[in-house]
Structure formats: structure tokens, C-alpha cells
Design a protein around this motif. Sequence first.
Motif, PDB file in Angstrom:
ATOM      1  N   ASN A  33       0.836  -1.201   0.000  1.00 11.89           N
ATOM      2  CA  ASN A  33       0.000   0.000   0.000  1.00 11.89           C
ATOM      3  C   ASN A  33       0.871   1.252   0.000  1.00 11.89           C
ATOM      4  N   SER A  34       0.443   2.243  -0.741  1.00  9.45           N
ATOM      5  CA  SER A  34       1.236   3.468  -0.882  1.00  9.45           C
ATOM      6  C   SER A  34       1.113   4.364   0.343  1.00  9.45           C
ATOM      7  N   LYS A  35       2.062   5.283   0.469  1.00 13.72           N
ATOM      8  CA  LYS A  35       2.021   6.260   1.557  1.00 13.72           C
ATOM      9  C   LYS A  35       0.816   7.171   1.422  1.00 13.72           C
ATOM     10  N   GLU A  36       0.402   7.446   0.189  1.00 18.62           N
ATOM     11  CA  GLU A  36      -0.757   8.299  -0.044  1.00 18.62           C
ATOM     12  C   GLU A  36      -2.026   7.627   0.489  1.00 18.62           C
ATOM     13  N   TYR A  37      -2.140   6.307   0.276  1.00 21.37           N
ATOM     14  CA  TYR A  37      -3.283   5.555   0.792  1.00 21.37           C
ATOM     15  C   TYR A  37      -3.317   5.621   2.320  1.00 21.37           C
ATOM     16  N   LYS A  38      -2.168   5.392   2.934  1.00 15.79           N
ATOM     17  CA  LYS A  38      -2.094   5.425   4.395  1.00 15.79           C
ATOM     18  C   LYS A  38      -2.411   6.820   4.929  1.00 15.79           C
ATOM     19  N   ALA A  39      -1.913   7.849   4.260  1.00 16.46           N
ATOM     20  CA  ALA A  39      -2.185   9.226   4.677  1.00 16.46           C
ATOM     21  C   ALA A  39      -3.674   9.546   4.567  1.00 16.46           C
ATOM     22  N   ALA A  40      -4.313   9.085   3.505  1.00 14.52           N
ATOM     23  CA  ALA A  40      -5.752   9.320   3.343  1.00 14.52           C
ATOM     24  C   ALA A  40      -6.538   8.591   4.428  1.00 14.52           C
ATOM     25  N   LEU A  41      -6.139   7.366   4.749  1.00 22.90           N
ATOM     26  CA  LEU A  41      -6.815   6.611   5.796  1.00 22.90           C
ATOM     27  C   LEU A  41      -6.646   7.277   7.157  1.00 22.90           C
ATOM     28  N   VAL A  42      -5.442   7.723   7.456  1.00 28.41           N
ATOM     29  CA  VAL A  42      -5.192   8.421   8.724  1.00 28.41           C
ATOM     30  C   VAL A  42      -6.004   9.708   8.800  1.00 28.41           C
TER      31      VAL A  42
END
Length: 68
Positions: free
Chosen positions: A30-39
Motif C-alpha cells: 500500500n502506498s504512503k498516499e493511501y495510508k495518509a488518506a486513511l489516517v
Amino acid sequence: MVALWGYAIGELMGVDLASASLLVIDSPVNSKEYKAALVSVLFDKLKVESVLFMNSSVLSLFSIGETM
């Protein structure tokens, strides 16, 4: 999705989201962008206290005692 997560965590599981610390079991691809959006959703919309992302592979190793 926000309403679904709020219902599942808050109502079905009986967790107070305002004082919840969530462990998100995550895939290493999973990309950092995905994780940032989830957070962003978890903090801004659901108002959880803290979030920890853990790699599913690492958790698998912990479960069999391979921590070194």
C-alpha cells in the motif's frame, strides 16, 4: 465508508471512538498516499485517539515468537 467504519467500530464492536487506539494491519504494497488518506479519515472524521500501522508479515512473525 466513513459511516460504515463508524457504525462497525462504534456500534457493533462497542468501542468509544474518542478514546480508541486503532491497530491497522496493512500490506507492505500500500502506498504512503493511501495510508495518509486513511489516517486523515480516522483522525478528522472519526476522531480516534491514535493509529498504528503494522505490516501483516511482521505481525505473523510476532505470532510465532520470531521477534529477533
